[in-house]
Design an enzyme around this catalytic site. Structure first.
Site, short mmCIF file in Angstrom:
data_model
loop_
_atom_site.label_atom_id
_atom_site.label_comp_id
_atom_site.label_asym_id
_atom_site.label_seq_id
_atom_site.Cartn_x
_atom_site.Cartn_y
_atom_site.Cartn_z
CD1 TRP A 148 -2.35 -2.16 1.44
CD2 TRP A 148 -3.04 -1.03 -0.32
NE1 TRP A 148 -3.34 -2.99 0.71
CE2 TRP A 148 -3.68 -2.29 0.11
CE3 TRP A 148 -3.42 -0.19 -1.14
CZ2 TRP A 148 -4.74 -2.54 -1.01
CZ3 TRP A 148 -4.39 -0.38 -2.23
CH2 TRP A 148 -5.04 -1.80 -2.01
CG ASP A 206 -3.05 4.11 3.91
OD1 ASP A 206 -4.12 4.20 4.60
OD2 ASP A 206 -2.88 3.63 2.90
CE LYS A 220 -8.76 -1.63 4.46
NZ LYS A 220 -9.12 -2.58 3.45
#
Ligand code: PMP
Length: 377
Positions: free
Chosen positions: A104, A189, A213
């Site tokens: 990511w 992030d 999530k």
């Protein structure tokens, strides 16, 4: 029908109480005669829903009014572009630094490179020996003291929980440990461990997280940003993505993802009712200890991540005999344990054990894993 325990990495399990409340309010929200989906985003009912969600999140994170809370669209992937478009020009030269610790953060870096001069301050993309063990690329975190951050960077970006690799920063770096001035704010992030542990947002310039999530359904990205960083967007930045437009309108500059914000708001209230982030963190520690404890006691399964940075949220593991993978997954589904297949780039299995996955689910998983080992080991 009993619902299976859901270990998906995202979109992932939501608290059942939240789903039930959303179902009960589906046709008529609080006597309005409307579903939330049918409300104007400027009407008083939705304004109340949205403002409450913002305030509840502010309470949960303990952030002051120096920070704006925004509900954005486009997921964390769009945010990877929205961040540089908003921040990279704030100190004149378009330059920012990135730390790479897995898939990511690598994606964030690649996207940011479209907007300026991007420097890799640290990377774990190589093999290294740590604690007498060889660690494969992306299974460890470079120590903060080794990060080479440029003093004139507009910000320093990292991903504090790599969802695919299962690598988590147990703490966020402070400016003094990094050796940079406050002019280089951290941009984080935190998509896959947001609200799962107490995180000191005031140490950062900005935190963002795709909601799907721990925070709600897909479709909304939560942004927490220090207000003094807003107002420097590049001319190319679309107006709906310019924080200077979104912040004063409390995320209602244009039509926001109203239903996703509503469900996220229900999740925030659920977290408050559980005792807040601190209480959930304790549960998350117990869940992770149970699963990693078992993985460390057996030779049948293995987790490849350097122990101090193992993620409490995403636990990848492989079977020593990979030819058993399909049998493992098939048996898991039959045992009511779903979405355990690992990310395609890593293979094996991954158990994502977010806030809405209770200890009981992890107990069932470990019991199944033990039983599978007995039958095939
Ligand atoms: N960052 C992290 C840490 C993620 O886990 C994900 C999604 N799994 C993303 C970014 C991308 O999010 P989205 O699919 O919402 O764009």
């Amino acid at each position: 029908m009993a619902r299976p325990w859901n270990f998906s990495a995202g979109p992932s399990a939501l608290p059942e109480a939240v789903l039930q409340q959303a179902a009960a309010e589906m046709l008529d929200w609080h006597g309005s005669g409307m579903s939330v989906m049918e409300m104007s985003h400027r009407g008083k009912q939705f304004v109340q829903i949205c403002d409450e969600a913002e305030q509840d999140l502010r309470d949960l994170l303990g952030v002051s009014d120096d920070y704006a809370i925004l509900f954005m669209q486009g997921g964390a992937t769009a945010e990877n572009a929205i961040v540089p478009m908003n921040l990279i020009g704030r100190r004149g030269r378009a330059a920012a630094d990135y730390v790479l610790t897995g898939q990511w953060s690598v994606k964030s870096h690649k996207e940011a490179a479209k907007y300026g001069d991007i420097h890799v301050a640290a990377t774990s993309g190589s093999e290294v020996e740590l604690d007498g063990q060889l660690q494969k690329p992306w299974t460890w975190v470079p120590p903060v003291e080794t990060w080479k951050v440029r003093q004139d960077a507009a910000y320093l970006h990292f991903c504090s929980n790599e969802t695919v690799g299962g690598v988590e920063f147990s703490d966020w770096p402070t400016a003094d440990r990094l050796g940079v001035s406050d002019d280089v704010p951290l941009v984080v992030d935190a998509s896959s461990h947001f609200l799962s542990r107490q995180l000191d947002v005031s140490r950062t310039g900005m935190v963002y997280a795709g909601a799907q999530k721990n925070a709600g359904p897909a479709g909304v990205t939560v942004v927490v940003i220090r207000r003094d960083l807003i107002g420097h967007a590049l001319p190319v930045c679309p107006s709906a993505f310019d924080y200077a437009n979104v912040a004063p309108e409390h995320s209602r500059f244009n039509t926001p993802p109203t239903y996703a914000i509503y469900v996220a708001g229900l999740v925030f209230k659920w977290i408050k009712a559980q005792g807040g982030v601190a209480a959930l963190e304790q549960r998350n520690i117990s869940k992770a200890q149970l699963l990693y404890g078992y993985l460390d006691r057996t030779n049948f399964y293995r987790n490849p991540i350097h122990a101090p940075v193992r993620s409490r949220m995403n636990v990848p593991f492989v079977l020593h005999d990979e030819s058993l993978n399909d049998a493992f997954l098939k048996g898991a589904d039959q045992a009511g344990l779903t979405q355990l297949k690992g990310h395609k780039s890593v293979g094996g299995m991954r158990a994502s054990i977010y806030n809405a996955v209770p200890l009981e689910a992890v107990q069932s998983l470990v019991a199944y894993m033990q039983d599978f080992e007995r039958r095939h080991g």
